[in-house]
Design a protein around this motif. Structure first.
Motif, PDB file in Angstrom:
ATOM      1  N   SER A 145      33.285  23.657 -14.398  1.00 19.10           N
ATOM      2  CA  SER A 145      33.924  25.248 -13.986  1.00 19.10           C
ATOM      3  C   SER A 145      33.122  26.073 -14.551  1.00 19.10           C
ATOM      4  O   SER A 145      32.172  25.816 -15.061  1.00 19.10           O
ATOM      5  N   ASN A 146      33.313  27.601 -14.054  1.00 17.43           N
ATOM      6  CA  ASN A 146      32.480  28.494 -14.773  1.00 17.43           C
ATOM      7  C   ASN A 146      32.670  28.636 -16.029  1.00 17.43           C
ATOM      8  O   ASN A 146      34.358  28.758 -16.554  1.00 17.43           O
ATOM      9  N   LYS A 147      32.262  27.979 -17.223  1.00 16.68           N
ATOM     10  CA  LYS A 147      31.967  29.012 -18.379  1.00 16.68           C
ATOM     11  C   LYS A 147      30.563  28.386 -19.015  1.00 16.68           C
ATOM     12  O   LYS A 147      29.427  28.011 -18.263  1.00 16.68           O
ATOM     13  N   ALA A 148      30.429  29.479 -20.188  1.00 19.01           N
ATOM     14  CA  ALA A 148      28.859  29.986 -20.219  1.00 19.01           C
ATOM     15  C   ALA A 148      28.816  30.379 -22.242  1.00 19.01           C
ATOM     16  O   ALA A 148      30.254  30.649 -22.330  1.00 19.01           O
ATOM     17  N   LEU A 149      27.502  30.603 -22.457  1.00 20.67           N
ATOM     18  CA  LEU A 149      27.938  31.258 -23.832  1.00 20.67           C
ATOM     19  C   LEU A 149      26.540  32.282 -23.967  1.00 20.67           C
ATOM     20  O   LEU A 149      25.316  32.417 -23.637  1.00 20.67           O
ATOM     21  N   GLY A 153      34.905  35.035 -13.446  1.00 13.75           N
ATOM     22  CA  GLY A 153      33.672  34.087 -13.657  1.00 13.75           C
ATOM     23  C   GLY A 153      32.544  34.301 -13.371  1.00 13.75           C
ATOM     24  O   GLY A 153      31.296  33.754 -12.992  1.00 13.75           O
ATOM     25  N   GLN A 154      32.314  35.587 -13.840  1.00 10.74           N
ATOM     26  CA  GLN A 154      30.765  36.530 -13.876  1.00 10.74           C
ATOM     27  C   GLN A 154      30.791  37.566 -14.776  1.00 10.74           C
ATOM     28  O   GLN A 154      31.384  38.234 -15.365  1.00 10.74           O
ATOM     29  N   LEU A 155      29.408  37.639 -15.190  1.00  9.88           N
ATOM     30  CA  LEU A 155      28.644  39.168 -15.946  1.00  9.88           C
ATOM     31  C   LEU A 155      27.951  39.342 -14.995  1.00  9.88           C
ATOM     32  O   LEU A 155      27.523  39.438 -14.468  1.00  9.88           O
ATOM     33  N   GLN A 156      28.674  41.206 -15.541  1.00 13.73           N
ATOM     34  CA  GLN A 156      27.737  42.117 -14.732  1.00 13.73           C
ATOM     35  C   GLN A 156      27.203  43.046 -16.118  1.00 13.73           C
ATOM     36  O   GLN A 156      28.223  43.210 -16.630  1.00 13.73           O
ATOM     37  N   TYR A 157      25.917  43.250 -15.809  1.00 12.71           N
ATOM     38  CA  TYR A 157      24.971  44.167 -16.525  1.00 12.71           C
ATOM     39  C   TYR A 157      25.251  45.799 -16.127  1.00 12.71           C
ATOM     40  O   TYR A 157      24.922  45.748 -14.528  1.00 12.71           O
ATOM     41  N   ARG A 182      26.364  21.287 -20.217  1.00 15.05           N
ATOM     42  CA  ARG A 182      27.023  20.468 -19.070  1.00 15.05           C
ATOM     43  C   ARG A 182      28.057  20.572 -18.695  1.00 15.05           C
ATOM     44  O   ARG A 182      29.058  21.200 -19.964  1.00 15.05           O
ATOM     45  N   GLY A 183      28.758  20.675 -17.255  1.00  8.49           N
ATOM     46  CA  GLY A 183      29.625  20.725 -17.035  1.00  8.49           C
ATOM     47  C   GLY A 183      30.776  22.740 -16.474  1.00  8.49           C
ATOM     48  O   GLY A 183      31.318  22.752 -16.640  1.00  8.49           O
ATOM     49  N   GLY A 184      29.827  23.018 -16.777  1.00 10.32           N
ATOM     50  CA  GLY A 184      29.684  23.920 -16.642  1.00 10.32           C
ATOM     51  C   GLY A 184      28.550  24.906 -15.648  1.00 10.32           C
ATOM     52  O   GLY A 184      27.616  24.663 -15.101  1.00 10.32           O
ATOM     53  N   GLN A 185      28.774  26.420 -14.999  1.00 11.05           N
ATOM     54  CA  GLN A 185      27.915  27.214 -14.511  1.00 11.05           C
ATOM     55  C   GLN A 185      29.008  28.942 -14.602  1.00 11.05           C
ATOM     56  O   GLN A 185      29.270  28.869 -15.181  1.00 11.05           O
ATOM     57  N   PHE A 186      27.661  29.660 -13.584  1.00 14.69           N
ATOM     58  CA  PHE A 186      28.224  30.934 -13.573  1.00 14.69           C
ATOM     59  C   PHE A 186      26.886  32.009 -13.525  1.00 14.69           C
ATOM     60  O   PHE A 186      26.426  31.587 -13.306  1.00 14.69           O
ATOM     61  N   LYS A 187      27.987  33.126 -12.969  1.00 13.37           N
ATOM     62  CA  LYS A 187      27.133  33.896 -12.581  1.00 13.37           C
ATOM     63  C   LYS A 187      27.135  35.738 -12.825  1.00 13.37           C
ATOM     64  O   LYS A 187      27.642  35.521 -13.694  1.00 13.37           O
ATOM     65  N   ILE A 188      25.672  35.702 -13.308  1.00 12.94           N
ATOM     66  CA  ILE A 188      25.015  37.309 -13.702  1.00 12.94           C
ATOM     67  C   ILE A 188      25.019  38.138 -12.900  1.00 12.94           C
ATOM     68  O   ILE A 188      23.942  37.516 -12.017  1.00 12.94           O
TER      69      ILE A 188
END
Length: 402
Positions: free
Chosen positions: A141-145, A176-180, A198-204
């Motif tokens: 799922s959408n998750k990140a650090l 589910g995304q990060l914007q600068y 592992r088990g994560g994805q994300f958009k920036i």
């Protein structure tokens, strides 16, 4: 390829004496005009000669059917509808006699189809090989650090909605995304790192407007504002870029410290997992230069791929299936002549599991695609249709001989 060469490959295919390289040659040859007619002619001759393998007519037909699954794909494969009945056998009439021209084992479950390309005799599953629902694991799922410039970390997921300020830069997390977004002139250079487990994805969305998608077990390090005469980031794992155009500031990607990709404005994918055999840079739009250890680079055109092997050899491939390369971004596992370990490496990263192998692993080659939103149990049940068995204990999957 001459007709005699083609007939020899078909003969070897029907007698299970075809190497992986020869299989790919045959696959390509059957796309040429007229070659499918030779294929059908030889298959019919097999069925008309019960002594071909010293077996009965029924056994000959069964063995021939087992060898016809991967071919003539355009006659069968089409967008699959969940819960619909998949086509299994296409019968043709010729000379007044009915005979099977091609057969596919097609899995159509929750939007998945998968072709088993190197048939082996199916073995019955025992109780230890079944996949129990109680062992099920949800898909990634959408998750990140997010690691900020001061070393502090922020956990990100699909539901988070927060605003973070770093100097003159505002960082917004939503959907589910990060914007600068830079609010003013930056004082000095500060770097952030976004890492997916592992088990994560994300958009920036980077400060210059460049959009970046991270697959599982990937990372990107970048400045919170591009103040230099170039835009440079560093990645690992698998990352897809849609780079914002800026002719005065070329976009540079450092891949694992061994490869550099330079672009002005383009769409491309980089697969740089350390457990894969090569670093693959695939161009969808625009133009990029792939450089290795300061040596003259390879210029890619759309549809081409630069592949850097672990021994340092850089190869250029043309007419790459870009849809297959970026299928992960669109929510699919998509396989093209992928062996079982290659498939299981993707399973390992997406479901955050450990893969072990026991005994001789069947020489299976997969073609097709499966939705990434399936649970682990659903995914493994599909693979079990193709002469593979699994034993699941917690987050450890043991692959057993079929």
């Amino acid at each position: 390829m001459t007709q005699d060469d083609l007939r020899e490959l078909i003969e070897k295919y029907l007698t299970e004496d075809l190497s992986q390289q020869e299989f790919q040659l045959l696959w390509s040859a059957l796309e040429e005009p007229g070659n499918k007619e030779i294929w059908m002619e030889m298959v019919q001759s097999v069925w008309e000669n019960p002594m071909y393998h010293g077996l009965s007519d029924d056994h000959i037909k069964e063995k021939a059917l087992d060898r016809l699954r991967p071919l003539l794909t355009e006659e069968v494969i089409s967008p699959m509808i969940p819960n619909s009945k998949p086509p299994v056998v296409r019968w043709l009439a010729r000379g007044g006699a009915w005979w099977a021209a091609a057969v596919f084992v097609v899995m159509c479950c929750a939007g998945a189809y998968l072709l088993f390309l190197r048939p082996a005799r199916r073995q019955p599953l025992d109780n230890t090989g079944g996949i129990a629902a109680k062992n099920d694991i949800a898909p990634g799922s959408n998750k990140a650090l997010l690691t900020l410039s001061d070393g502090s970390t922020v956990a990100l997921d699909s539901t988070g909605n927060q605003l973070i300020r770093q100097g003159a830069t505002t960082i917004r997390q939503y959907n589910g995304q990060l914007q600068y977004k830079a609010q003013g002139a930056a004082s000095g250079i500060a770097y952030n790192t976004l890492t997916t487990p592992r088990g994560g994805q994300f958009k920036i969305v980077l400060p210059d407007g460049t959009k970046v998608w991270l697959n599982a077990a990937s990372s990107i390090r970048y400045p919170i504002a591009f103040t230099q005469n170039e835009r440079r980031v560093k990645i690992s794992g698998e990352v897809y870029f849609e780079v914002a155009g800026n002719a005065t500031k070329p976009f540079m990607v450092d891949v694992n410290g061994s490869t550099e990709v330079q672009v002005l404005g383009t769409h491309f994918n980089i697969n740089a997992y350390k457990d894969e055999a090569a670093i693959n840079t695939t161009l969808l739009e625009g133009k990029v230069s792939v450089n290795v250890n300061q040596q003259p680079g390879v210029i890619l055109k759309p549809g081409q791929q630069a592949s850097l092997s672990t021994n340092g050899t850089l190869q250029l491939f043309k007419d790459v299936d870009t849809a297959q390369v970026v299928a992960w971004k669109e929510g699919w596992f998509q396989f093209h002549l992928a062996n079982l370990p290659a498939v299981m490496r993707q399973v390992e990263r997406w479901y955050d599991v450990e893969i072990n192998y026991k005994g001789d692993i069947t020489d299976v080659v997969f073609e097709g695609r499966i939705q990434r939103e399936l649970t682990l149990a659903q995914m493994l049940k599909i693979l079990e249709k193709y002469h593979v068995r699994f034993h699941v204990e917690g987050k450890t999957i043991t692959v057993l001989p079929g």
